[in-house]
Design a protein around this motif. Structure first.
Motif, mmCIF file in Angstrom:
data_model
loop_
_atom_site.group_PDB
_atom_site.id
_atom_site.type_symbol
_atom_site.label_atom_id
_atom_site.label_comp_id
_atom_site.label_asym_id
_atom_site.label_seq_id
_atom_site.Cartn_x
_atom_site.Cartn_y
_atom_site.Cartn_z
ATOM 1 N N VAL A 67 0.931 -1.696 -0.180
ATOM 2 C CA VAL A 67 -0.028 -0.278 -0.118
ATOM 3 C C VAL A 67 0.906 1.139 -0.247
ATOM 4 C CG1 VAL A 67 -1.607 1.323 1.187
ATOM 5 C CG2 VAL A 67 -2.107 -1.521 0.562
ATOM 6 N N PRO A 68 1.970 1.499 0.910
ATOM 7 C CA PRO A 68 2.197 2.692 1.058
ATOM 8 C C PRO A 68 3.314 2.718 -0.868
ATOM 9 C CG PRO A 68 3.458 1.170 3.211
ATOM 10 C CD PRO A 68 2.355 0.397 1.792
ATOM 11 N N ALA A 69 3.639 1.722 -1.354
ATOM 12 C CA ALA A 69 4.573 1.969 -2.380
ATOM 13 C C ALA A 69 3.006 2.370 -3.840
ATOM 14 C CB ALA A 69 4.949 0.885 -2.665
ATOM 15 N N LYS A 70 2.141 2.059 -3.071
ATOM 16 C CA LYS A 70 0.927 2.356 -4.476
ATOM 17 C C LYS A 70 1.211 3.849 -3.866
ATOM 18 C CE LYS A 70 -1.102 -1.964 -5.519
ATOM 19 N NZ LYS A 70 -2.303 -2.993 -5.125
ATOM 20 N N LEU A 71 0.261 4.209 -2.496
ATOM 21 C CA LEU A 71 0.666 5.315 -2.604
ATOM 22 C C LEU A 71 1.196 6.531 -3.347
ATOM 23 C CD1 LEU A 71 -0.577 5.428 1.210
ATOM 24 C CD2 LEU A 71 -1.848 6.280 -0.763
ATOM 25 N N VAL A 72 2.944 5.871 -2.577
ATOM 26 C CA VAL A 72 3.868 7.118 -3.507
ATOM 27 C C VAL A 72 3.914 7.256 -5.418
ATOM 28 C CG1 VAL A 72 6.538 7.159 -4.047
ATOM 29 C CG2 VAL A 72 5.875 6.899 -1.707
ATOM 30 N N ILE A 73 3.107 5.808 -5.730
ATOM 31 C CA ILE A 73 3.195 6.205 -7.248
ATOM 32 C C ILE A 73 2.091 6.885 -7.872
ATOM 33 C CG2 ILE A 73 2.481 4.604 -9.076
ATOM 34 C CD1 ILE A 73 5.258 4.145 -8.388
ATOM 35 N N TRP A 74 0.844 6.188 -6.793
ATOM 36 C CA TRP A 74 -0.793 7.370 -6.978
ATOM 37 C C TRP A 74 -0.196 9.073 -7.387
ATOM 38 C CZ3 TRP A 74 -3.709 9.527 -3.933
ATOM 39 C CH2 TRP A 74 -5.359 9.669 -4.609
ATOM 40 N N ALA A 75 0.898 9.062 -5.971
ATOM 41 C CA ALA A 75 0.685 10.558 -5.643
ATOM 42 C C ALA A 75 1.741 11.661 -7.649
ATOM 43 C CB ALA A 75 1.543 10.634 -4.447
ATOM 44 N N ILE A 76 3.396 10.290 -7.374
ATOM 45 C CA ILE A 76 3.730 11.033 -8.710
ATOM 46 C C ILE A 76 2.585 11.038 -9.643
ATOM 47 C CG2 ILE A 76 5.396 10.343 -9.824
ATOM 48 C CD1 ILE A 76 7.157 9.048 -7.615
ATOM 49 N N VAL A 77 1.987 9.451 -9.988
ATOM 50 C CA VAL A 77 1.045 9.901 -11.158
ATOM 51 C C VAL A 77 -0.112 11.065 -11.012
ATOM 52 C CG1 VAL A 77 -0.712 8.065 -12.071
ATOM 53 C CG2 VAL A 77 1.397 7.764 -11.817
ATOM 54 N N SER A 78 0.151 11.132 -9.908
ATOM 55 C CA SER A 78 -1.186 12.632 -9.888
ATOM 56 C C SER A 78 -0.314 14.176 -10.263
ATOM 57 C CB SER A 78 -1.636 12.823 -7.891
ATOM 58 O OG SER A 78 -2.242 11.143 -8.413
ATOM 59 N N VAL A 79 0.570 14.398 -9.635
ATOM 60 C CA VAL A 79 1.607 14.748 -10.340
ATOM 61 C C VAL A 79 1.512 15.289 -11.626
ATOM 62 C CG1 VAL A 79 3.402 16.508 -9.196
ATOM 63 C CG2 VAL A 79 1.905 15.262 -7.403
ATOM 64 N N LEU A 80 1.591 13.869 -12.239
ATOM 65 C CA LEU A 80 2.174 14.539 -13.356
ATOM 66 C C LEU A 80 0.312 15.138 -13.929
ATOM 67 C CD1 LEU A 80 3.919 14.114 -16.309
ATOM 68 C CD2 LEU A 80 3.003 11.468 -16.038
ATOM 69 N N ILE A 81 -0.576 13.612 -14.118
ATOM 70 C CA ILE A 81 -2.083 14.269 -14.336
ATOM 71 C C ILE A 81 -1.841 16.060 -14.137
ATOM 72 C CG2 ILE A 81 -4.413 14.076 -14.297
ATOM 73 C CD1 ILE A 81 -3.822 11.372 -13.416
ATOM 74 N N TYR A 82 -1.666 17.117 -13.184
ATOM 75 C CA TYR A 82 -2.524 17.929 -12.762
ATOM 76 C C TYR A 82 -1.361 18.912 -13.609
ATOM 77 C CZ TYR A 82 -2.544 22.578 -10.855
ATOM 78 O OH TYR A 82 -3.155 23.811 -10.756
ATOM 79 N N HIS A 83 0.000 18.467 -13.565
ATOM 80 C CA HIS A 83 0.934 19.399 -14.105
ATOM 81 C C HIS A 83 0.555 19.384 -15.724
ATOM 82 C CE1 HIS A 83 4.570 21.690 -14.095
ATOM 83 N NE2 HIS A 83 5.280 21.454 -15.279
ATOM 84 N N VAL A 84 0.205 18.333 -16.672
ATOM 85 C CA VAL A 84 -0.278 18.490 -17.204
ATOM 86 C C VAL A 84 -0.893 19.341 -17.848
ATOM 87 C CG1 VAL A 84 -0.662 16.686 -19.618
ATOM 88 C CG2 VAL A 84 0.985 15.988 -18.527
ATOM 89 N N ALA A 85 -1.964 19.023 -17.329
ATOM 90 C CA ALA A 85 -3.735 19.932 -17.525
ATOM 91 C C ALA A 85 -3.109 21.141 -17.457
ATOM 92 C CB ALA A 85 -4.265 19.139 -15.998
ATOM 93 N N ALA A 86 -2.645 21.341 -16.369
ATOM 94 C CA ALA A 86 -2.350 22.516 -16.012
ATOM 95 C C ALA A 86 -1.258 23.200 -17.223
ATOM 96 C CB ALA A 86 -1.419 23.220 -14.719
ATOM 97 N N GLY A 87 -0.651 22.644 -18.385
ATOM 98 C CA GLY A 87 0.475 22.894 -19.166
ATOM 99 C C GLY A 87 -0.408 23.505 -20.069
#
Length: 127
Positions: A67-87
């Motif tokens: 679960v902790p590793a999945k949370l880290v991966i989800w956090a990184i993917v979430s930041v990437l999704i937001y950054h792309v949308a804002a970009g």
């Protein structure tokens, strides 16, 4: 030398300053870029571990199932999704789309909505 003394009050309490939505979205874009930079280091470490040997690949595979590793991966993917949308929002603004105050607010709302939907879908995919 003569100095002008400024008698205006200075408000340095960031909690009392209400920024408009487009400004918050723009600031979050920069913050997400910093987190992406750190996240890339984590992903590069995992890539290196996966390519080092068969045993390290298996260890990484077991770790990524937690679960902790999945949370880290989800956090990184979430930041990437937001950054792309804002970009995309910033690229459209560079083309002259959404430069008005009304367009900026609409673009900020659309950015947050698209990012929230993408982050939700990424969470479903990862879990």
């Amino acid at each position: 030398m003569f100095q002008v003394q400024d008698k205006r009050p200075v408000n340095l309490d960031m909690a009392t300053i209400k920024l408009p939505l487009p400004a918050l979205v723009s600031i979050l874009t920069r913050v997400s870029g910093v987190f992406l930079f750190v996240g890339m280091a984590v992903l590069l470490y995992m890539l290196d571990a996966s390519l080092a040997s068969e045993s390290s690949f298996e260890g990484l595979r077991r770790t990524l199932a937690t679960v902790p590793a999945k949370l880290v991966i989800w956090a990184i993917v979430s930041v990437l999704i937001y950054h792309v949308a804002a970009g995309v929002r910033h690229l459209l603004a560079d083309l002259g789309i959404g430069e008005t105050l009304r367009g900026g607010i609409l673009g900020a709302r659309l950015t947050l909505s698209a990012a929230a939907l993408g982050i939700f879908l990424a969470g479903l995919w990862i879990w």
